[in-house]
Design a protein around this motif. Sequence first.
Motif, short mmCIF file in Angstrom:
data_model
loop_
_atom_site.label_atom_id
_atom_site.label_comp_id
_atom_site.label_asym_id
_atom_site.label_seq_id
_atom_site.Cartn_x
_atom_site.Cartn_y
_atom_site.Cartn_z
N VAL A 1 0.84 -1.21 0.00
CA VAL A 1 0.00 0.00 0.00
C VAL A 1 0.87 1.26 0.00
N TYR A 2 1.92 1.22 0.78
CA TYR A 2 2.81 2.38 0.90
C TYR A 2 3.57 2.66 -0.39
N THR A 3 4.21 1.64 -0.95
CA THR A 3 5.08 1.86 -2.11
C THR A 3 4.33 1.99 -3.43
N ILE A 4 3.15 1.38 -3.52
CA ILE A 4 2.41 1.40 -4.78
C ILE A 4 1.43 2.56 -4.87
N PHE A 5 0.85 2.94 -3.73
CA PHE A 5 -0.21 3.96 -3.77
C PHE A 5 0.21 5.31 -3.19
N THR A 6 0.56 5.35 -1.92
CA THR A 6 0.76 6.66 -1.28
C THR A 6 2.11 7.30 -1.63
N ALA A 7 3.20 6.52 -1.56
CA ALA A 7 4.52 7.09 -1.80
C ALA A 7 4.66 7.70 -3.20
N PRO A 8 4.25 7.02 -4.27
CA PRO A 8 4.40 7.64 -5.59
C PRO A 8 3.63 8.96 -5.74
N ILE A 9 2.48 9.06 -5.10
CA ILE A 9 1.68 10.28 -5.22
C ILE A 9 2.40 11.46 -4.59
N ILE A 10 2.76 11.33 -3.31
CA ILE A 10 3.35 12.48 -2.62
C ILE A 10 4.78 12.74 -3.08
N GLU A 11 5.52 11.69 -3.43
CA GLU A 11 6.90 11.89 -3.90
C GLU A 11 6.93 12.61 -5.24
N GLU A 12 6.02 12.27 -6.14
CA GLU A 12 5.98 12.96 -7.43
C GLU A 12 5.47 14.38 -7.29
N LEU A 13 4.48 14.58 -6.43
CA LEU A 13 3.98 15.94 -6.21
C LEU A 13 5.06 16.83 -5.60
N GLY B 1 18.94 6.30 -11.89
CA GLY B 1 18.19 5.83 -13.05
C GLY B 1 16.75 6.32 -13.05
N ALA B 2 16.03 6.01 -11.97
CA ALA B 2 14.63 6.45 -11.86
C ALA B 2 14.55 7.97 -11.78
N SER B 3 15.52 8.60 -11.12
CA SER B 3 15.52 10.05 -10.98
C SER B 3 15.57 10.73 -12.35
N ILE B 4 16.47 10.28 -13.19
CA ILE B 4 16.62 10.87 -14.53
C ILE B 4 15.40 10.58 -15.39
N ALA B 5 14.92 9.34 -15.35
CA ALA B 5 13.78 8.96 -16.18
C ALA B 5 12.53 9.74 -15.80
N LEU B 6 12.25 9.87 -14.53
CA LEU B 6 11.02 10.54 -14.09
C LEU B 6 11.10 12.06 -14.30
N ALA B 7 12.27 12.64 -14.08
CA ALA B 7 12.43 14.08 -14.34
C ALA B 7 12.28 14.38 -15.82
N SER B 8 12.83 13.50 -16.66
CA SER B 8 12.70 13.67 -18.11
C SER B 8 11.25 13.53 -18.54
N LEU B 9 10.55 12.55 -17.98
CA LEU B 9 9.15 12.34 -18.30
C LEU B 9 8.31 13.55 -17.93
N PHE B 10 8.64 14.19 -16.82
CA PHE B 10 7.87 15.36 -16.38
C PHE B 10 7.95 16.47 -17.43
N VAL C 1 1.94 16.06 -13.74
CA VAL C 1 2.49 15.10 -12.78
C VAL C 1 1.76 13.76 -12.81
N THR C 2 0.60 13.69 -13.43
CA THR C 2 -0.14 12.43 -13.53
C THR C 2 0.71 11.35 -14.20
N TYR C 3 1.47 11.73 -15.20
CA TYR C 3 2.29 10.77 -15.95
C TYR C 3 3.39 10.19 -15.07
N THR C 4 4.02 11.02 -14.27
CA THR C 4 5.11 10.50 -13.42
C THR C 4 4.56 9.72 -12.24
N ILE C 5 3.40 10.11 -11.72
CA ILE C 5 2.79 9.34 -10.64
C ILE C 5 2.48 7.93 -11.10
#
Length: 325
Positions: free
Chosen positions: A228-240, A283-292, A299-303
């Motif tokens: 629940v933490y890693t799949i739902f809540t963490a991606p939302i607040i971390e991307e925001l 790796g994830a840092s670069i990919a997600l920042a580029s996607l943004f 931010v929906t795309y990175t979440i």
Amino acid sequence: MDTVNTNNNNDWTNPKQSWDEKIQLKKTMLDRVDPFDFKLVNLNNTGYIFVGTAILAPFFISILITYLFAKNPNAVLVMNIVNWIVVGVGCYFVLSRVQDKLLRTGAIAFYYFYFIPNIISLIAGVILGILKVQTDTTANLVVSWIADVICIVILAKTSPYIFVKIKLTFKQNYKLLIPTVIIALIVTFGFNYIFGLAQAQITPGTSVNQANLLAGLNKWWNVVILAVYTIFTAPIIEELACRHGIFSLTGNKWVSYFASIIYFAGMHVSQTGDWEHFVGYLGASIALASLFIIARGNVTYTIMTHSLLNTVTFILILTVPTLAS
């Protein structure tokens, strides 16, 4: 009404477009009505204050104290307190300049994400200490999950706009969202693999952050809480916080890009002090920042990409335990 095409949208022959505009997704109606503002603040004053106090100074202090004092627990505690003060002072100056903008756009998510989990952890630690309850994996996971939920709830109350945009993206642009996220997920795994190989050459083994998350997976309730933490809540607040917040608070697209990469990778090792594992998170840092940037600041795309990345990784770790090492 998924997309609106124009003659100059993502046209490589259009001399008026910069190269980064040409690699972005084609504009949707939502992008036109409510575009992300990469220049929300002035880089020369507010932006530099934010980057200096929220990212560069805390990480420099963390690296300095961690290795000067050989990761002494008391030194790490002092380091965290000093960092809270530095970020707090920076937050005061940023809010004094652009408080209305931060609340209206949801950029305040960064500061919620920085302070609220620390406050919740401190309170929980005091309560558990008074009750003489030993802190274990379950307690750590529950506290982390509660902190993230509180961040999301408070943000939804103070900045409902960002959640409306996320909802509209799912409703109006799902035909663009789904394939983009699938491609981004594959690319992110590729980046993680490459930087994972590089990390293994520097320091083999897992980071303290990952080890803490994976500890106790032999108990079913820890598996459920972690999922629940890693799949739902963490991606939302971390991307925001790490994408929407940082890109809003810096005032320059490319300064934001590198600030986001550094912060997202660094936040996984800064409090525990194992900076030798920093490369593994790039790796994830670069990919997600580029996607943004590619997604025009939506931010929906990175979440969604972050959530699916964690989902697949979680499943792989449960089914192939050797991947966790």
